[in-house]
Scaffold this motif. Sequence first.
Motif, PDB file in Angstrom:
ATOM      1  N   VAL A 187       1.236  92.087 -40.863  1.00 27.26           N
ATOM      2  CA  VAL A 187       1.341  93.536 -41.099  1.00 27.26           C
ATOM      3  C   VAL A 187       1.025  94.239 -39.784  1.00 27.26           C
ATOM      4  CG1 VAL A 187       0.465  95.498 -42.418  1.00 27.26           C
ATOM      5  CG2 VAL A 187       0.651  93.259 -43.504  1.00 27.26           C
ATOM      6  N   SER A 188       2.065  94.567 -39.047  1.00 28.99           N
ATOM      7  CA  SER A 188       1.900  95.206 -37.750  1.00 28.99           C
ATOM      8  C   SER A 188       3.123  96.055 -37.430  1.00 28.99           C
ATOM      9  CB  SER A 188       1.717  94.153 -36.650  1.00 28.99           C
ATOM     10  OG  SER A 188       1.743  94.768 -35.378  1.00 28.99           O
ATOM     11  N   PRO A 189       2.923  97.215 -36.799  1.00 29.29           N
ATOM     12  CA  PRO A 189       4.071  98.027 -36.398  1.00 29.29           C
ATOM     13  C   PRO A 189       4.782  97.446 -35.186  1.00 29.29           C
ATOM     14  CG  PRO A 189       2.018  99.093 -35.768  1.00 29.29           C
ATOM     15  CD  PRO A 189       1.645  97.869 -36.528  1.00 29.29           C
ATOM     16  N   GLU A 190       4.155  96.459 -34.531  1.00 29.94           N
ATOM     17  CA  GLU A 190       4.740  95.847 -33.340  1.00 29.94           C
ATOM     18  C   GLU A 190       5.490  94.576 -33.719  1.00 29.94           C
ATOM     19  OE1 GLU A 190       1.379  97.227 -30.134  1.00 29.94           O
ATOM     20  OE2 GLU A 190       0.862  95.719 -31.606  1.00 29.94           O
ATOM     21  N   ASN A 191       6.750  94.506 -33.346  1.00 31.60           N
ATOM     22  CA  ASN A 191       7.604  93.393 -33.735  1.00 31.60           C
ATOM     23  C   ASN A 191       7.616  92.280 -32.688  1.00 31.60           C
ATOM     24  OD1 ASN A 191       8.528  94.555 -36.176  1.00 31.60           O
ATOM     25  ND2 ASN A 191       9.992  95.815 -35.060  1.00 31.60           N
ATOM     26  N   GLN A 192       7.991  91.081 -33.157  1.00 27.97           N
ATOM     27  CA  GLN A 192       8.169  89.917 -32.293  1.00 27.97           C
ATOM     28  C   GLN A 192       9.671  89.640 -32.154  1.00 27.97           C
ATOM     29  OE1 GLN A 192       5.539  88.130 -30.813  1.00 27.97           O
ATOM     30  NE2 GLN A 192       4.415  89.902 -31.574  1.00 27.97           N
ATOM     31  N   PHE A 193      10.061  89.164 -30.994  1.00 29.04           N
ATOM     32  CA  PHE A 193      11.484  88.991 -30.720  1.00 29.04           C
ATOM     33  C   PHE A 193      11.822  87.648 -30.092  1.00 29.04           C
ATOM     34  CE2 PHE A 193      10.939  93.512 -30.959  1.00 29.04           C
ATOM     35  CZ  PHE A 193      12.119  93.976 -31.526  1.00 29.04           C
ATOM     36  N   GLN A 194      13.052  87.221 -30.360  1.00 35.12           N
ATOM     37  CA  GLN A 194      13.668  86.168 -29.571  1.00 35.12           C
ATOM     38  C   GLN A 194      14.621  86.873 -28.610  1.00 35.12           C
ATOM     39  OE1 GLN A 194      15.216  82.856 -31.744  1.00 35.12           O
ATOM     40  NE2 GLN A 194      15.484  81.639 -29.886  1.00 35.12           N
ATOM     41  N   VAL A 195      14.569  86.493 -27.350  1.00 34.01           N
ATOM     42  CA  VAL A 195      15.348  87.172 -26.318  1.00 34.01           C
ATOM     43  C   VAL A 195      16.349  86.202 -25.695  1.00 34.01           C
ATOM     44  CG1 VAL A 195      15.202  88.252 -24.035  1.00 34.01           C
ATOM     45  CG2 VAL A 195      13.522  88.837 -25.797  1.00 34.01           C
ATOM     46  N   PHE A 196      17.581  86.692 -25.520  1.00 31.26           N
ATOM     47  CA  PHE A 196      18.636  85.913 -24.870  1.00 31.26           C
ATOM     48  C   PHE A 196      19.101  86.662 -23.629  1.00 31.26           C
ATOM     49  CE2 PHE A 196      18.689  85.189 -29.405  1.00 31.26           C
ATOM     50  CZ  PHE A 196      18.768  83.807 -29.519  1.00 31.26           C
ATOM     51  N   MET A 197      19.181  85.951 -22.515  1.00 34.16           N
ATOM     52  CA  MET A 197      19.670  86.561 -21.265  1.00 34.16           C
ATOM     53  C   MET A 197      20.834  85.728 -20.735  1.00 34.16           C
ATOM     54  SD  MET A 197      15.891  87.349 -19.704  1.00 34.16           S
ATOM     55  CE  MET A 197      15.288  85.834 -20.440  1.00 34.16           C
ATOM     56  N   ASP A 198      21.974  86.362 -20.608  1.00 33.71           N
ATOM     57  CA  ASP A 198      23.181  85.671 -20.170  1.00 33.71           C
ATOM     58  C   ASP A 198      23.721  86.352 -18.912  1.00 33.71           C
ATOM     59  OD1 ASP A 198      25.459  84.142 -19.981  1.00 33.71           O
ATOM     60  OD2 ASP A 198      26.504  85.129 -21.639  1.00 33.71           O
TER      61      ASP A 198
END
Length: 389
Positions: free
Chosen positions: A207-218
């Motif tokens: 429960v957090s307003p801050e999200n987690q991400f997977q990042v792709f750089m091409d």
Amino acid sequence: MTSTHAFTESEERQELRKAVAKLAGKYGRDYFVAQARSGEKTTELWLDIAKHGFLGVNIPEEYGGGGGGIGDIAAVCEELAAQGCPLLLMVVSPAICGTIISRYGTEAQKQKWLPGLCDGTGTMAFAITEPDAGTNSHNISTTARRDGDGWLLTGRKIWISGVDEADNVLVVARTEDARTGRLKPCLFVVPTDAEGFEANVIPMELVSPENQFQVFMDDVRLPADALVGDEDGGLVQLFAGLNPERIMAAAFSTGLARFALGKAAAYAKERAVFGQPIGAHQAIAHPLAQSHIEIEMARLMNQKAAALLDAGDDMAAGEAANMAKYAAAEAACDVVDRAVQTHGGNGISQEYGMAALLVATRVGRIAPVSREMVLNFVAMHSLGLPKSY
């Protein structure tokens, strides 16, 4: 004769804590949870912290900061969490990114990025973890290759906090050494709106307003000045951000632990069963008292880690920061479990908000470095035992 105040924070630091607690208290846990559950952000609180000069308290004054040390920004982080508003981006933006850029950035880079970190308008995320590397940061495969005057960046990152709230991400990548052909770690500031940069949110039970991400750089194209520090600086520059990260993580955990303990103690005084408050029973009182001791020990170790880092003793600070992070996470997990038990059935209700803290504090045993890797570090560096991994 030794001063009796050797383990007391400066009056200035204590005043900083009071001011942050007062400000965060106006928002409180209800605000934080409401924003999280409705998919909203805590931008209002973030900008309020910045407006009062708390967000960049560790960044040099000439770039809009407070000119303080890691101990000051850790105090801000802890007091926010202690009011029920643990902001993960406090760990990342001013502490990790702010420290690395302050220490290794060019004058132009400092002027470009540090003021935004201080006033909250230029929040920066940090990306080191990769799906296939995990804890083994030596296996990072995100690579930057020269292309004309600039760079092309390609790779993947995971568990990157707050990408949707950041203008830029400080990415740990590798460049090829022209002499040896070996890859070496380097740091690049990457705009989140750059072509070839994609970020996907990871659904979380947290429960957090801050999200987690997977990042792709091409093949993300970057200008020459996106490289922070010396191309040959290697791990020294990277680790400049990791000790602050551990100190901030410890502050995050001890703040949440204090919040949970405060709620449990208050409930134990009010809730009456068998004709008296449940706090009168040692089965309730002793675990809470034990937690208070454990939290205070973790806070003291974190104070030591911050003092060593601010004094420039990176080696000793690394040992203390890892110990503080370990102790704080353990204390936080234990006290939340005890707080849930103190509340009985109410401990797993949304109304009392204890159960959500089980996940929030549990993160501290995993990130930013797992408890097992801390134990590996202490076994090797503190005890001189053979490397086990």
